[in-house]
Scaffold this motif. Sequence first.
Motif, PDB file in Angstrom:
ATOM      1  N   LEU A   1      -3.394  11.063  10.042  1.00  0.00           N
ATOM      2  CA  LEU A   1      -2.485  10.524  11.139  1.00  0.00           C
ATOM      3  C   LEU A   1      -1.539  10.056   9.455  1.00  0.00           C
ATOM      4  N   PHE A   2      -1.994   9.901   8.482  1.00  0.00           N
ATOM      5  CA  PHE A   2      -1.387   9.488   7.201  1.00  0.00           C
ATOM      6  C   PHE A   2       0.153  10.504   6.905  1.00  0.00           C
TER       7      PHE A   2
ATOM      8  N   TYR B   1       0.921  -1.367  -0.008  1.00  0.00           N
ATOM      9  CA  TYR B   1      -0.210  -0.027  -0.273  1.00  0.00           C
ATOM     10  C   TYR B   1       0.813   1.021   0.070  1.00  0.00           C
ATOM     11  N   PRO B   2       1.734   1.017   0.764  1.00  0.00           N
ATOM     12  CA  PRO B   2       2.816   2.944   1.095  1.00  0.00           C
ATOM     13  C   PRO B   2       3.309   2.644  -0.731  1.00  0.00           C
TER      14      PRO B   2
ATOM     15  N   TRP C   1       7.723   9.389   6.471  1.00  0.00           N
ATOM     16  CA  TRP C   1       9.379   8.265   6.374  1.00  0.00           C
ATOM     17  C   TRP C   1       8.884   7.061   6.752  1.00  0.00           C
ATOM     18  N   TYR C   2       8.070   6.529   6.924  1.00  0.00           N
ATOM     19  CA  TYR C   2       7.946   5.083   6.575  1.00  0.00           C
ATOM     20  C   TYR C   2       7.807   4.870   5.021  1.00  0.00           C
TER      21      TYR C   2
ATOM     22  N   LEU D   1      -6.834  10.868  -3.280  1.00  0.00           N
ATOM     23  CA  LEU D   1      -5.682  10.155  -3.508  1.00  0.00           C
ATOM     24  C   LEU D   1      -4.799   8.902  -2.723  1.00  0.00           C
ATOM     25  N   VAL D   2      -5.894   9.951  -1.086  1.00  0.00           N
ATOM     26  CA  VAL D   2      -5.102   8.886  -0.040  1.00  0.00           C
ATOM     27  C   VAL D   2      -6.545   7.481  -0.261  1.00  0.00           C
ATOM     28  N   SER D   3      -7.445   8.151   0.334  1.00  0.00           N
ATOM     29  CA  SER D   3      -8.775   6.795   0.333  1.00  0.00           C
ATOM     30  C   SER D   3      -8.907   5.997  -0.949  1.00  0.00           C
TER      31      SER D   3
END
Length: 451
Positions: free
Chosen positions: A424-425, A56-57, A431-432, A247-249
């Motif tokens: 939170l995203f 997903y990332p 960094w993730y 884009l996140v959703s």
Amino acid sequence: MSAVRGEFSSRFGFIMAAAGSAVGLGNIWGFPTQTASNGGAAFLVAYLVLAFFLAYPALMAELMIGRHGQANAVSSLTKLTTRPWQKQFAFAVGFGGILCAGFILSFYAIVAGWMLSATLEPVTTLVGADAASLWLSEQSLTRNILFTVLFIILTVAIISRGVENGIEKWSKRLMPALLGILFALIAYVMTQEGAVEGLKAYLVPDFSSIFDPTLLVSALGQAFFSLSLGTSVMIIYGSYISKKENLVSLGAYVTLIDVFIAFVAGLLIIPAMYVAQAQGVEIFSTTTGKLLSEDTLVFQVLPALFDGMGGVGLFVGFAFFALMSIAALTSSISMLEAPVSYTVERFAMKRVQATWLIGALIAIVSIIIVCNLGTLFGLVITLTTKVAQPLLGLMCCIFVGWIWYRSSLLKAIQQGNPDVHNTLFWKIWPWYTKFVCPVAISLVFLHSLLS
């Protein structure tokens, strides 16, 4: 966005197209086969973890690169660079993804051709054309080449019509049909003897094998393959997304649908294997306990299952392989779009001409693989899905994490989601993607090499 490039006309259209790319033979053919070959439920757990925490990332990285660049994969990546070495790196990653998509489609078309022939076989049996049924059900060079080329022509016909009238229009039609057939087949299989044993094998994990390096590499490759990562596909689809969309959703929806379909496909294939076993079909080796005929599982096990159903088996078999053919087509149109979009934009070629040209080149590669099936088929699958895709996905994470300036990245993702910096995203994802994803993917491969 220029009207020449095209754009998805709606949020639903993109989700269906991206999910269609993700939901293909990788989910319905590859995932259950990989699960059965790698510890059953243990593989399922590893796949779910890797899909959400690594795939997903990486998916978000590719979608962001595409929407920001508003161009083909090579141009979109190049727009993020400021130095000569970065531009060379961008070309290698973008063009490498395009080549990867082409080679995946070359073997994908072969499997999809098998699906098409298996779809027609119950029809010829029903009308009494026994000679045609025998030809359709047996491996032969002529049959494989004919149906491989036929599938590529179907894919070309859709892609040549563009984004809205081709990719989006057909994804909206094919995806609901796929889901309807899938759930109907699950309902039927669950009523058969042996299905409960299959459910246990699928859903009750043996955690002692979950850290097996072979299992982890297979699960990581499956997660990237099923989401079409590392092939430039999601960069291309990202470039067709309106900047008004969140884009996140969107990325979360695509990942959830992909994982859900893979899980549901397992609910069909794994119990069906045990139902066939209860009917006397040999599924696992009596000496080693390993799965027999991994690559051609669905073509050997499931037809035997359908034969045991009597007359209704013809209709169930037709429905199942029609489902597989639809799943293959929703993915193949995305894989062909990657090289076509590059050719159209880089060489100013008309879409129809570029599509038929690329389609012909891929057909030639597919025919070469068909003529050397024993040596090239498995090799191409391994090199593309287990090596190239995760590594190219890793490179996209490096681009977003280390080359794309954080302030510019935030501006890009705020388009369609202006408050994302408070979520939170945004606090975790940059960094993730910068540290965790590259290290985790590298460790999986290093563990595999050392083992």
